[in-house]
Design a protein around this motif. Structure first.
Motif, PDB file in Angstrom:
ATOM      1  N   ARG A  14       1.173  -1.183  -0.008  1.00  0.00           N
ATOM      2  CA  ARG A  14       0.107   0.052  -0.324  1.00  0.00           C
ATOM      3  C   ARG A  14       0.933   1.230   0.148  1.00  0.00           C
ATOM      4  O   ARG A  14       0.135   2.540  -0.782  1.00  0.00           O
ATOM      5  N   GLU A  18       1.225   3.974  -3.014  1.00  0.00           N
ATOM      6  CA  GLU A  18       1.320   5.512  -2.741  1.00  0.00           C
ATOM      7  C   GLU A  18       2.186   6.149  -2.647  1.00  0.00           C
ATOM      8  O   GLU A  18       2.058   7.524  -3.536  1.00  0.00           O
ATOM      9  N   GLU A  22       2.325   9.426  -5.903  1.00  0.00           N
ATOM     10  CA  GLU A  22       2.283  10.676  -5.370  1.00  0.00           C
ATOM     11  C   GLU A  22       3.654  11.480  -5.794  1.00  0.00           C
ATOM     12  O   GLU A  22       4.803  10.703  -6.306  1.00  0.00           O
ATOM     13  N   ILE A  31       6.038   9.175   2.821  1.00  0.00           N
ATOM     14  CA  ILE A  31       5.958   8.023   2.463  1.00  0.00           C
ATOM     15  C   ILE A  31       6.561   7.238   2.418  1.00  0.00           C
ATOM     16  O   ILE A  31       6.032   6.523   3.372  1.00  0.00           O
TER      17      ILE A  31
END
Length: 306
Positions: A14, A18, A22, A31
Motif C-alpha cells: 500500500r 502510494e 505521489e 511516505i
C-alpha cells in the motif's frame, strides 16, 4: 501478526503504491519515512517476538537500510542478529553505523552503551580469529615487508591474547575484568564464600575459610557445576551436563557415586558448603544456603553450563 490487524507485506504494498503515485516531493518523503518505520517495526517484531524469525527480521531491516543506510535503530537491530550468528565483522560494521547515525533518530542511552560493549566483543572475536590465522601461516615463506609490519602488532600469539583477559564468575554476574581487579578480588573473599580458581601455576584449586585444596579437573568442574546451579544436581544431571556434553563421554552411575565420594573425602569443608537432598528417590547436591562462590579464570576458559 494478528496484533497489528494486517500483514506487513500488505501495508508495504500500500505504501509503495502510494509513494510511486505521489508527485509532491514533501509527501513522498513522508511516505518513505512511514515505509522505513514499518520496515524497522516489523524487523523488531520478528527479532524479538516470542517466536523470533531472524531471517524475516533481517529482510525488513535490510529494506529499511536500503532506503536509509544510516538509520540507527535498524543498524542496531541488524547488528544484534549478525552478532548472534557469529558474523562479527558485519555486526561490528552495523554497530558502528548505529552509533554514527543521524541525530534526529539516534539510539537511546542503553542502546548506545550496548553498541559500544558489543563492538568491544566483536573486536575481541575478530582479533582472536586473526591471531589464529597468523599462527597457521607462520611456517610459510614471506618477505621482509611482513617483518616490518609485524612490529606494529600489539599481540603476536593467541596465548598472549587470552592472557590479557581475566574473568570472575559469581552467582550474580559473569564479568571480564582487568588484571588488577582479578588479583585484588582474590584478597577480598567473605567468610562464607568459596573460591575456585584455574591458573597455569596452581592448576585447579578450591579455597574456603583460608584452606586451599588442589583438585583434578573432573572434580573441579563437578564442584563448580554444583555451586553454580540454582537447583539440586542429581547423578543424571552430572552424566548429561558434565560428562556427555562437556567432557564428551559417558559414565556409569557407579562411577558418578565414586566421584562424589572421592570429592567429599578430598575436600575437608565439603559439608560446610554442600548439602545433600533428594529429588524423588534420587540423591541430589546443592550449594548450602548462605554460601556463595567466586570463580577466577581466564576469559577463554569454558564451563559445563555454557
Amino acid at each position: 501478526m494478528e496484533e497489528y490487524g494486517f500483514f506487513p507485506h500488505q501495508e508495504e504494498r500500500r505504501l509503495l503504491a502510494e509513494w510511486k503515485k505521489e508527485k509532491d516531493r514533501t509527501r513522498r518523503e513522508e511516505i518513505e519515512n512511514e515505509l522505513i518505520h514499518l520496515y524497522v517495526r516489523f524487523g523488531e517484531y520478528f527479532k524479538m517476538s516470542s517466536n523470533p524469525d531472524p531471517k524475516q527480521a533481517k529482510m525488513y531491516l535490510q529494506k529499511a537500510l536500503k532506503r536509509r543506510p544510516n538509520h540507527p535503530v535498524a543498524n542496531y537491530r541488524l547488528a544484534h542478529i549478525y552478532y548472534n550468528e557469529g558474523r562479527y565483522a558485519e555486526a561490528a560494521y552495523h554497530f558502528h553505523q548505529a552509533l554514527s547515525g543521524s541525530m534526529e533518530a539516534s539510539l537511546n542511552d542503553t542502546q548506545e552503551m550496548l553498541s559500544h560493549m558489543f563492538l568491544v566483543n566483536c573486536g575481541i572475536f575478530l582479533a582472536s580469529n586473526a591471531l589464529k590465522q597468523i599462527e597457521k601461516m607462520e611456517t610459510r615463506p614471506y618477505d621482509e615487508t611482513v617483518d616490518r609490519y609485524r612490529r606494529a602488532i600489539f599481540l603476536h600469539r593467541i596465548e598472549d591474547f587470552h592472557r590479557a583477559l581475566y574473568r570472575i564468575i559469581t552467582p550474580e554476574s559473569d564479568e571480564i575484568v582487568t588484571e588488577e581487579t582479578y588479583f585484588s578480588e582474590q584478597e577480598q573473599l567473605s567468610p562464607h564464600e568459596v573460591m575456585l580458581g584455574i591458573s597455569e601455576q596452581d592448576g585447579f584449586v578450591v579455597c574456603y575459610a583460608s584452606e586451599f585444596i588442589k583438585l583434578e579437573y573432573q572434580s573441579f568442574y563437578l564442584l563448580a557445576t554444583i555451586l553454580h546451579s540454582e537447583r539440586p544436581i542429581t547423578g543424571e544431571d552430572v552424566r548429561k551436563t558434565l560428562f556427555q556434553t562437556f567432557f564428551g563421554r559417558d559414565v556409569t552411575d557407579a562411577a558418578i557415586r565414586k566421584m562424589f565420594e572421592r570429592l567429599r573425602a578430598r575436600i575437608p569443608f565439603w559439608d560446610d558448603i554442600i548439602e545433600t537432598t533428594r529429588i524423588g528417590n534420587k540423591a541430589a547436591r546443592r550449594r548450602k544456603q548462605g554460601v556463595s562462590y567466586r570463580i577466577f579464570c581466564r576469559a577463554s576458559d569454558m564451563f559445563p553450563w555454557e
